[in-house]
Design a protein around this motif. Structure first.
Motif, PDB file in Angstrom:
ATOM      1  N   GLY A 163      49.261  71.216  97.711  1.00  0.00           N
ATOM      2  CA  GLY A 163      49.143  69.811  97.321  1.00  0.00           C
ATOM      3  C   GLY A 163      47.973  69.521  96.402  1.00  0.00           C
ATOM      4  O   GLY A 163      47.780  68.381  95.969  1.00  0.00           O
ATOM      5  N   GLN A 164      47.202  70.542  96.076  1.00  0.00           N
ATOM      6  CA  GLN A 164      45.975  70.369  95.292  1.00  0.00           C
ATOM      7  C   GLN A 164      46.234  69.730  93.924  1.00  0.00           C
ATOM      8  O   GLN A 164      45.508  68.821  93.523  1.00  0.00           O
ATOM      9  N   GLU A 165      47.240  70.187  93.217  1.00  0.00           N
ATOM     10  CA  GLU A 165      47.496  69.656  91.867  1.00  0.00           C
ATOM     11  C   GLU A 165      47.800  68.163  91.887  1.00  0.00           C
ATOM     12  O   GLU A 165      47.247  67.398  91.098  1.00  0.00           O
ATOM     13  N   SER A 166      48.668  67.721  92.794  1.00  0.00           N
ATOM     14  CA  SER A 166      49.005  66.291  92.847  1.00  0.00           C
ATOM     15  C   SER A 166      47.830  65.473  93.370  1.00  0.00           C
ATOM     16  O   SER A 166      47.630  64.337  92.953  1.00  0.00           O
ATOM     17  N   TRP A 167      47.020  66.046  94.250  1.00  0.00           N
ATOM     18  CA  TRP A 167      45.823  65.364  94.758  1.00  0.00           C
ATOM     19  C   TRP A 167      44.832  65.138  93.611  1.00  0.00           C
ATOM     20  O   TRP A 167      44.298  64.041  93.450  1.00  0.00           O
ATOM     21  N   LEU A 168      44.607  66.169  92.799  1.00  0.00           N
ATOM     22  CA  LEU A 168      43.693  66.045  91.657  1.00  0.00           C
ATOM     23  C   LEU A 168      44.220  65.041  90.633  1.00  0.00           C
ATOM     24  O   LEU A 168      43.458  64.242  90.092  1.00  0.00           O
ATOM     25  N   ALA A 169      45.523  65.074  90.370  1.00  0.00           N
ATOM     26  CA  ALA A 169      46.122  64.198  89.360  1.00  0.00           C
ATOM     27  C   ALA A 169      46.094  62.728  89.764  1.00  0.00           C
ATOM     28  O   ALA A 169      46.124  61.847  88.899  1.00  0.00           O
ATOM     29  N   ALA A 170      45.974  62.449  91.050  1.00  0.00           N
ATOM     30  CA  ALA A 170      46.024  61.063  91.533  1.00  0.00           C
ATOM     31  C   ALA A 170      44.751  60.273  91.241  1.00  0.00           C
ATOM     32  O   ALA A 170      44.757  59.047  91.296  1.00  0.00           O
ATOM     33  N   SER A 171      43.639  60.942  90.943  1.00  0.00           N
ATOM     34  CA  SER A 171      42.392  60.235  90.673  1.00  0.00           C
ATOM     35  C   SER A 171      41.473  61.083  89.801  1.00  0.00           C
ATOM     36  O   SER A 171      41.200  62.248  90.125  1.00  0.00           O
ATOM     37  N   ALA A 172      40.967  60.492  88.737  1.00  0.00           N
ATOM     38  CA  ALA A 172      40.067  61.203  87.826  1.00  0.00           C
ATOM     39  C   ALA A 172      38.721  61.528  88.471  1.00  0.00           C
ATOM     40  O   ALA A 172      37.996  62.395  87.999  1.00  0.00           O
ATOM     41  N   SER A 173      38.370  60.847  89.569  1.00  0.00           N
ATOM     42  CA  SER A 173      37.073  61.090  90.212  1.00  0.00           C
ATOM     43  C   SER A 173      37.110  62.278  91.175  1.00  0.00           C
ATOM     44  O   SER A 173      36.072  62.696  91.672  1.00  0.00           O
ATOM     45  N   ARG A 174      38.290  62.827  91.437  1.00  0.00           N
ATOM     46  CA  ARG A 174      38.405  63.971  92.349  1.00  0.00           C
ATOM     47  C   ARG A 174      38.134  65.269  91.607  1.00  0.00           C
ATOM     48  O   ARG A 174      38.468  65.416  90.439  1.00  0.00           O
ATOM     49  N   ARG A 175      37.525  66.213  92.316  1.00  0.00           N
ATOM     50  CA  ARG A 175      37.259  67.507  91.707  1.00  0.00           C
ATOM     51  C   ARG A 175      37.131  68.579  92.770  1.00  0.00           C
ATOM     52  O   ARG A 175      36.941  68.289  93.952  1.00  0.00           O
ATOM     53  N   ILE A 176      37.209  69.793  92.326  1.00  0.00           N
ATOM     54  CA  ILE A 176      37.050  70.947  93.206  1.00  0.00           C
ATOM     55  C   ILE A 176      35.906  71.772  92.644  1.00  0.00           C
ATOM     56  O   ILE A 176      35.835  72.008  91.436  1.00  0.00           O
ATOM     57  N   LEU A 177      34.992  72.193  93.508  1.00  0.00           N
ATOM     58  CA  LEU A 177      33.911  73.037  93.045  1.00  0.00           C
ATOM     59  C   LEU A 177      33.637  74.142  94.047  1.00  0.00           C
ATOM     60  O   LEU A 177      33.921  74.006  95.233  1.00  0.00           O
ATOM     61  N   HIS A 178      33.117  75.228  93.554  1.00  0.00           N
ATOM     62  CA  HIS A 178      32.750  76.381  94.371  1.00  0.00           C
ATOM     63  C   HIS A 178      31.347  76.152  94.922  1.00  0.00           C
ATOM     64  O   HIS A 178      30.546  75.427  94.323  1.00  0.00           O
ATOM     65  N   SER A 179      31.037  76.792  96.039  1.00  0.00           N
ATOM     66  CA  SER A 179      29.718  76.603  96.664  1.00  0.00           C
ATOM     67  C   SER A 179      28.578  76.966  95.726  1.00  0.00           C
ATOM     68  O   SER A 179      27.490  76.396  95.830  1.00  0.00           O
ATOM     69  N   ARG A 180      28.795  77.857  94.790  1.00  0.00           N
ATOM     70  CA  ARG A 180      27.706  78.206  93.870  1.00  0.00           C
ATOM     71  C   ARG A 180      27.414  77.066  92.899  1.00  0.00           C
ATOM     72  O   ARG A 180      26.368  77.036  92.264  1.00  0.00           O
ATOM     73  N   GLU A 181      28.333  76.103  92.767  1.00  0.00           N
ATOM     74  CA  GLU A 181      28.120  74.923  91.924  1.00  0.00           C
ATOM     75  C   GLU A 181      27.535  73.756  92.719  1.00  0.00           C
ATOM     76  O   GLU A 181      27.071  72.786  92.142  1.00  0.00           O
ATOM     77  N   TYR A 182      27.588  73.849  94.043  1.00  0.00           N
ATOM     78  CA  TYR A 182      27.096  72.784  94.931  1.00  0.00           C
ATOM     79  C   TYR A 182      25.581  72.786  94.923  1.00  0.00           C
ATOM     80  O   TYR A 182      24.950  73.835  95.001  1.00  0.00           O
ATOM     81  N   ASP A 183      24.986  71.591  94.840  1.00  0.00           N
ATOM     82  CA  ASP A 183      23.537  71.521  94.796  1.00  0.00           C
ATOM     83  C   ASP A 183      22.953  70.469  95.728  1.00  0.00           C
ATOM     84  O   ASP A 183      21.987  70.736  96.423  1.00  0.00           O
ATOM     85  N   ASP A 184      23.533  69.274  95.743  1.00  0.00           N
ATOM     86  CA  ASP A 184      22.892  68.159  96.423  1.00  0.00           C
ATOM     87  C   ASP A 184      23.902  67.406  97.291  1.00  0.00           C
ATOM     88  O   ASP A 184      24.876  66.863  96.773  1.00  0.00           O
TER      89      ASP A 184
END
Length: 142
Positions: free
Chosen positions: A53-74
């Motif tokens: 369901g990831q693709e339709s979840w992402l397409a439903a809102s421009a503010s949604r995103r997926i990131l890897h833990s190495r990109e996580y900071d705060d």
């Protein structure tokens, strides 16, 4: 580069040691060590599994995103939001712990979870759970 050194005041034969040369923004130098550990991690290329369901979840809102833990900071970047953390190993556990109390709710999708379990503001979900465009998480067989 390896070098050898002898123990001061000892008749013992020279022992192996490592001479480490370094350069960086703070300058350069050289130090000698008895041992060196190179801990660069064995997850050099980040793995980002696709959640059903990831693709339709992402397409439903421009503010949604997926990131890897190495990109996580705060954790404050997720203040008041619902966050799905995928994985049950060190990085995922660290991120989920930081997010508790900052995010509105933390969901953790992990292999070891057989049925949904909530503790505080965190719910553990079993594999097979999926995302819906509305943001709801659908449980497997449910």
């Amino acid at each position: 580069k390896p070098t050898s050194k002898s123990s001061a005041g000892s008749d013992a034969a020279a022992s192996d040691a490592w001479s480490v040369e370094y350069r960086g923004e703070e300058g350069a130098g050289e130090e000698t060590f008895d041992g060196v550990v190179v801990a660069k991690g064995h997850y050099d290329d980040p793995y980002v599994p696709e959640i059903p369901g990831q693709e339709s979840w992402l397409a439903a809102s421009a503010s949604r995103r997926i990131l890897h833990s190495r990109e996580y900071d705060d954790p404050n970047e997720f203040k008041g939001k619902s966050v799905l953390v995928v994985g049950g190993r060190s990085s995922a556990v660290d991120v989920a712990r930081e997010l508790r109390g900052v995010a509105n709710w933390v969901y953790v999708l992990e292999k070891g979870c057989l049925e949904p379990t909530s503790v505080g503001q965190c719910t553990h979900l079993p594999l097979g759970s999926s995302l819906s465009p509305s943001g709801a998480i659908k449980l497997p067989n449910g």
